[in-house]
Design a protein around this motif. Structure first.
Motif, PDB file in Angstrom:
ATOM      1  N   UNK A  22       0.831  -1.192   0.000  1.00 17.02           N
ATOM      2  CA  UNK A  22       0.000   0.000   0.000  1.00 17.02           C
ATOM      3  C   UNK A  22       0.871   1.250   0.000  1.00 17.02           C
ATOM      4  N   UNK A  23       0.236   2.411  -0.118  1.00 23.17           N
ATOM      5  CA  UNK A  23       0.953   3.679  -0.213  1.00 23.17           C
ATOM      6  C   UNK A  23       1.867   3.921   0.985  1.00 23.17           C
ATOM      7  N   UNK A  24       1.383   3.694   2.181  1.00 19.99           N
ATOM      8  CA  UNK A  24       2.189   3.931   3.382  1.00 19.99           C
ATOM      9  C   UNK A  24       3.382   2.985   3.431  1.00 19.99           C
ATOM     10  N   UNK A  25       3.167   1.721   3.088  1.00 21.27           N
ATOM     11  CA  UNK A  25       4.275   0.757   3.082  1.00 21.27           C
ATOM     12  C   UNK A  25       5.321   1.114   2.027  1.00 21.27           C
ATOM     13  N   UNK A  26       4.877   1.595   0.861  1.00 20.45           N
ATOM     14  CA  UNK A  26       5.826   2.029  -0.169  1.00 20.45           C
ATOM     15  C   UNK A  26       6.670   3.199   0.347  1.00 20.45           C
ATOM     16  N   UNK A  27       6.021   4.158   0.999  1.00 18.14           N
ATOM     17  CA  UNK A  27       6.742   5.313   1.539  1.00 18.14           C
ATOM     18  C   UNK A  27       7.754   4.871   2.596  1.00 18.14           C
ATOM     19  N   UNK A  28       7.312   4.044   3.516  1.00 17.34           N
ATOM     20  CA  UNK A  28       8.242   3.556   4.551  1.00 17.34           C
ATOM     21  C   UNK A  28       9.388   2.762   3.918  1.00 17.34           C
ATOM     22  N   UNK A  29       9.078   1.998   2.892  1.00 19.12           N
ATOM     23  CA  UNK A  29      10.107   1.239   2.196  1.00 19.12           C
ATOM     24  C   UNK A  29      11.136   2.139   1.544  1.00 19.12           C
ATOM     25  N   UNK A  30      10.674   3.205   0.884  1.00 23.02           N
ATOM     26  CA  UNK A  30      11.597   4.133   0.236  1.00 23.02           C
ATOM     27  C   UNK A  30      12.555   4.739   1.260  1.00 23.02           C
ATOM     28  N   UNK A  31      12.043   5.166   2.397  1.00 21.07           N
ATOM     29  CA  UNK A  31      12.912   5.785   3.401  1.00 21.07           C
ATOM     30  C   UNK A  31      13.795   4.756   4.100  1.00 21.07           C
ATOM     31  N   UNK A  32      13.336   3.521   4.146  1.00 14.73           N
ATOM     32  CA  UNK A  32      14.206   2.455   4.666  1.00 14.73           C
ATOM     33  C   UNK A  32      15.390   2.235   3.719  1.00 14.73           C
ATOM     34  N   UNK A  91      25.014   8.879  -0.710  1.00 10.52           N
ATOM     35  CA  UNK A  91      25.381  10.276  -0.483  1.00 10.52           C
ATOM     36  C   UNK A  91      25.039  10.707   0.945  1.00 10.52           C
ATOM     37  N   UNK A  92      23.810  10.427   1.374  1.00  8.40           N
ATOM     38  CA  UNK A  92      23.396  10.849   2.717  1.00  8.40           C
ATOM     39  C   UNK A  92      24.122  10.067   3.810  1.00  8.40           C
ATOM     40  N   UNK A  93      24.282   8.763   3.596  1.00 10.87           N
ATOM     41  CA  UNK A  93      24.949   7.949   4.617  1.00 10.87           C
ATOM     42  C   UNK A  93      26.443   8.243   4.699  1.00 10.87           C
ATOM     43  N   UNK A  94      27.032   8.807   3.626  1.00 11.15           N
ATOM     44  CA  UNK A  94      28.447   9.193   3.698  1.00 11.15           C
ATOM     45  C   UNK A  94      28.639  10.377   4.644  1.00 11.15           C
ATOM     46  N   UNK A  95      27.614  11.182   4.825  1.00  6.13           N
ATOM     47  CA  UNK A  95      27.692  12.352   5.703  1.00  6.13           C
ATOM     48  C   UNK A  95      27.135  12.088   7.095  1.00  6.13           C
ATOM     49  N   UNK A  96      26.100  11.240   7.172  1.00  5.09           N
ATOM     50  CA  UNK A  96      25.380  11.073   8.434  1.00  5.09           C
ATOM     51  C   UNK A  96      25.324   9.601   8.845  1.00  5.09           C
ATOM     52  N   UNK A  97      26.039   9.271   9.898  1.00  5.16           N
ATOM     53  CA  UNK A  97      25.928   7.909  10.436  1.00  5.16           C
ATOM     54  C   UNK A  97      24.646   7.843  11.273  1.00  5.16           C
ATOM     55  N   UNK A  98      24.224   6.626  11.564  1.00  3.48           N
ATOM     56  CA  UNK A  98      23.000   6.416  12.351  1.00  3.48           C
ATOM     57  C   UNK A  98      21.799   7.120  11.683  1.00  3.48           C
ATOM     58  N   UNK A  99      21.799   7.183  10.347  1.00  4.16           N
ATOM     59  CA  UNK A  99      20.754   7.883   9.611  1.00  4.16           C
ATOM     60  C   UNK A  99      19.406   7.191   9.806  1.00  4.16           C
ATOM     61  N   UNK A 100      18.415   8.000  10.180  1.00  2.00           N
ATOM     62  CA  UNK A 100      17.060   7.505  10.396  1.00  2.00           C
ATOM     63  C   UNK A 100      16.063   8.502   9.833  1.00  2.00           C
ATOM     64  N   UNK A 108      30.469  16.033  14.022  1.00  2.00           N
ATOM     65  CA  UNK A 108      30.106  15.133  15.113  1.00  2.00           C
ATOM     66  C   UNK A 108      28.767  15.481  15.742  1.00  2.00           C
ATOM     67  N   UNK A 109      28.109  16.508  15.243  1.00  2.00           N
ATOM     68  CA  UNK A 109      26.844  16.960  15.820  1.00  2.00           C
ATOM     69  C   UNK A 109      25.676  16.091  15.354  1.00  2.00           C
ATOM     70  N   UNK A 110      24.665  16.040  16.196  1.00  2.00           N
ATOM     71  CA  UNK A 110      23.416  15.355  15.868  1.00  2.00           C
ATOM     72  C   UNK A 110      22.546  16.287  15.019  1.00  2.00           C
ATOM     73  N   UNK A 111      21.808  15.693  14.082  1.00  2.00           N
ATOM     74  CA  UNK A 111      20.776  16.435  13.356  1.00  2.00           C
ATOM     75  C   UNK A 111      19.431  15.785  13.659  1.00  2.00           C
ATOM     76  N   UNK A 112      18.404  16.583  13.674  1.00  2.00           N
ATOM     77  CA  UNK A 112      17.036  16.110  13.895  1.00  2.00           C
ATOM     78  C   UNK A 112      16.110  17.230  13.449  1.00  2.00           C
ATOM     79  N   UNK A 113      15.529  17.080  12.266  1.00  2.00           N
ATOM     80  CA  UNK A 113      14.669  18.127  11.735  1.00  2.00           C
ATOM     81  C   UNK A 113      13.576  17.506  10.882  1.00  2.00           C
ATOM     82  N   UNK A 114      12.542  18.311  10.638  1.00  2.00           N
ATOM     83  CA  UNK A 114      11.343  17.821   9.957  1.00  2.00           C
ATOM     84  C   UNK A 114      11.416  17.995   8.445  1.00  2.00           C
TER      85      UNK A 114
END
Length: 188
Positions: free
Chosen positions: A4-14, A58-67, A110-116
């Motif tokens: 479904x749409x929500x599962x596809x979205x979660x899959x893409x971000x996974x 690209x994103x994981x090269x800059x940000x470890x523990x990416x979520x 070494x800083x944490x990021x957390x934004x919307x």
């Protein structure tokens, strides 16, 4: 069984969190287009799963523990709107590009990021075919000390540019993204 749409979205971000090529092939259409790829390495503009895997690298090269924890979704059979947070630790160079060339390289802080962020995903035949986003990049850059610039971060960025480290980081990050994209084409 089709997602479904929500599962596809979660899959893409996974996929973006992990670089999972099998999941990318499952949720991303071959003609997928990422409207946000303009500030990314060139490989992120490749259509289909390859471009998504390049973006992940690209994103994981800059940000470890990416979520990307999803806080809300809404949609229909053709679109899904996703509200989420981008979280991680800035442990590698965060390189932004313009027209395929180095625009800005932020040395690891070494800083944490957390934004919307809010993402709009176009869907067709049970896969994601398009992506665009509204991100709070100013908050992220503030968390990294780039905007407004802290003296220490500004000096490091200038030092990286003058010594050529920024250009080397841009080349390395672009190569990592291209390598991730090539994995899909080799498997296909």
């Amino acid at each position: 069984m089709a997602m479904g749409a929500t599962d596809l979205a979660r899959g893409l971000f996974r996929v973006l969190e992990t670089g999972d090529a099998d999941l990318a092939a499952e949720v991303v259409a071959e003609d997928f287009r990422n409207r946000e790829a303009a500030v990314s390495p060139a490989a992120c503009s490749i259509p289909g799963p390859a471009g998504v895997l390049a973006s992940s690298a690209w994103m994981r090269s800059a940000f470890s523990e990416l979520r990307f924890p999803v806080t809300e979704t809404a949609g229909n059979d053709h679109q899904v709107w996703v509200r989420l947070r981008m979280q991680g630790r800035h442990t590698g160079a965060f390189v932004r590009y313009q027209d395929g060339a180095l625009d800005q390289a932020v040395p690891p802080t070494g800083r944490e990021i957390d934004f919307e962020q809010i993402h709009v995903l176009e869907l067709r035949d049970g896969k994601v075919v398009g992506h665009e986003a509204v991100r709070d990049d100013i908050t992220m850059l503030g968390q990294l000390g780039v905007f407004p610039p802290t003296p220490a971060t500004a000096l490091r960025m200038v030092g990286w540019k003058v010594t050529g480290r920024a250009a080397r980081a841009a080349t390395e990050v672009a190569a990592q993204a291209a390598e991730a994209a090539a994995l899909v084409r080799q498997a296909g």
